[in-house]
Design an enzyme around this catalytic site. Structure first.
Site, short mmCIF file in Angstrom:
data_model
loop_
_atom_site.label_atom_id
_atom_site.label_comp_id
_atom_site.label_asym_id
_atom_site.label_seq_id
_atom_site.Cartn_x
_atom_site.Cartn_y
_atom_site.Cartn_z
N ASP A 6 -35.94 17.51 -54.68
CA ASP A 6 -36.56 18.14 -53.52
C ASP A 6 -36.65 17.03 -52.47
OD1 ASP A 6 -38.02 20.01 -51.95
OD2 ASP A 6 -39.88 19.07 -52.59
N LEU A 7 -36.84 17.39 -51.22
CA LEU A 7 -36.86 16.38 -50.15
C LEU A 7 -38.29 15.99 -49.75
CD1 LEU A 7 -35.23 14.71 -48.07
CD2 LEU A 7 -35.25 16.72 -46.58
N ASP A 8 -39.02 16.96 -49.21
CA ASP A 8 -40.37 16.69 -48.71
C ASP A 8 -41.32 16.30 -49.84
OD1 ASP A 8 -39.19 17.59 -46.44
OD2 ASP A 8 -40.30 19.47 -46.30
N GLU B 257 -39.54 17.25 -58.42
CA GLU B 257 -40.28 18.15 -57.54
C GLU B 257 -41.74 17.72 -57.38
OE1 GLU B 257 -40.61 20.68 -55.62
OE2 GLU B 257 -38.64 21.60 -55.56
N ASP B 258 -42.30 17.98 -56.20
CA ASP B 258 -43.74 17.69 -56.00
C ASP B 258 -44.55 18.96 -55.86
OD1 ASP B 258 -42.84 18.45 -53.41
OD2 ASP B 258 -44.48 17.31 -52.50
N LYS C 160 -47.15 23.98 -49.95
CA LYS C 160 -46.14 23.11 -50.58
C LYS C 160 -45.04 23.92 -51.26
CE LYS C 160 -48.11 18.58 -51.54
NZ LYS C 160 -48.42 17.62 -52.61
N THR D 16 -42.39 13.89 -45.26
CA THR D 16 -42.39 14.76 -44.09
C THR D 16 -43.55 15.74 -44.14
OG1 THR D 16 -40.82 16.13 -45.27
CG2 THR D 16 -39.92 14.68 -43.60
N SER E 237 -33.45 21.57 -51.44
CA SER E 237 -34.61 21.69 -50.56
C SER E 237 -34.59 22.99 -49.77
CB SER E 237 -34.61 20.51 -49.58
OG SER E 237 -35.55 20.71 -48.55
N ALA E 238 -35.77 23.54 -49.54
CA ALA E 238 -35.89 24.76 -48.73
C ALA E 238 -35.78 24.45 -47.24
CB ALA E 238 -37.23 25.42 -49.01
N LYS F 38 -38.03 28.98 -53.35
CA LYS F 38 -38.64 28.65 -54.64
C LYS F 38 -39.95 29.44 -54.74
CE LYS F 38 -36.95 23.95 -53.95
NZ LYS F 38 -37.32 22.57 -53.58
#
Length: 216
Positions: A10-12, A170-171, A46, A18, A115-116, A146
Site C-alpha cells: 500500500d502507499l499511504d 498494509e497499514d 484509512k 501522505t 493503492s486506492a 478495499k
C-alpha cells in the site's frame, strides 16, 4: 508453504506519509461545512475510497447533501490534497521503506504497488520511488475499493504470479482484509489492535527485513 516471490505495498502510511495531507484536507472541508473533524475521526477513513470517506465525514458532521454537491466537495478536497502532495520529495519516504524495497530487489523479489490512490504516480515520481516497482496498480486501474481484493489480485496478475506467492504490506484494516480475501499473506504496519488479522504486525518498515519474510 508457497515460496514468497513478490511483495505488494500500500502507499499511504506504508511507504510515504501522505495520511497527514489527507487529514489536513478533510479537516479543511469539515470546517468549511461548519463542524470539527478530529484525528480520531480520520482513523475511520484509512484505506477507504474518496467518496466513501466523504460519506463518513458527512455522517460525522450530520450533514446531508445531494450527489452532485458531494462530487463537487470530493473534487475540492482532492484539489487541496494534490496541492499538498505536489510539494513532496524523497524526505517524506517513511523510515526503512526504501532500504527494505532495495533489499527485496537485490534478493530477486518482485515489488508492486497496490493503492486506492488516484494520485499514486504523482507521489511516486515526486519521491523518486517509481523505478523500484515492477507493477503499479492504483486507483486509476481499479473499480472496487478495499476490502475488495481487486487491487492485489491485479498486482499478482501483472507480475505473473499466484496470490499464494505474494505478501501484502498494509497499514489499514480494510487493506489487511483485502489481502486475506485475495489469498495472500500480509504484514500489518502499525498496531495489533486494528491489524490483528495480519500474519505479522510491525510498527514500521524500519522494523522489517528480508529475513523476516521467513516468519510468514
Amino acid at each position: 508453504m508457497t515460496t514468497i516471490n513478490a511483495c505488494l505495498f500500500d502507499l499511504d502510511g506504508v511507504l510515504v506519509d501522505t495520511a497527514k495531507y489527507h487529514f489536513i484536507a478533510w479537516k479543511q472541508l469539515a470546517e468549511e461545512l461548519g463542524f470539527t473533524f478530529t484525528e480520531e475521526d480520520n482513523e475511520r477513513l484509512k484505506g477507504v475510497s474518496r467518496m466513501a470517506s466523504l460519506d463518513i465525514l458527512l455522517e460525522i458532521g450530520g450533514v446531508k447533501l445531494d450527489e452532485e454537491t458531494k462530487l463537487e466537495l470530493a473534487s475540492k478536497k482532492n484539489a487541496w490534497y494534490v496541492d499538498y502532495i505536489s510539494k513532496m520529495d524523497d524526505s517524506e519516504i517513511l523510515p526503512g521503506a526504501l532500504e527494505f524495497v532495495k533489499e527485496l530487489k537485490s534478493q530477486g523479489i518482485k515489488v508492486a504497488l497496490g493503492s486506492a490512490s488516484k494520485n499514486a504516480m504523482l507521489i511516486l515520481n515526486n519521491t523518486g520511488l517509481t523505478p523500484y516497482f515492477d507493477a503499479i496498480i492504483d486507483g486509476t486501474k481499479t473499480q472496487s475499493a478495499k476490502p475488495d481484493p481487486e487491487v492485489f489480485l491485479l498486482g499478482a496478475q501483472e507480475l505473473g504470479l499466484t496470490p499464494a506467492e505474494c505478501v501484502v504490506f498494509e497499514d489499514a484494516e480494510a487493506g489487511v482484509e483485502a489481502a486475506i480475501r485475495a489469498g495472500m499473506r500480509s504484514v500489518g504496519i502499525g498496531s495489533t489492535t486494528t491489524l490483528g488479522r495480519a500474519n505479522l504486525v510491525v510498527p514500521s518498515l524500519a522494523d522489517f527485513s528480508f529475513n523476516r519474510l521467513k516468519e510468514l
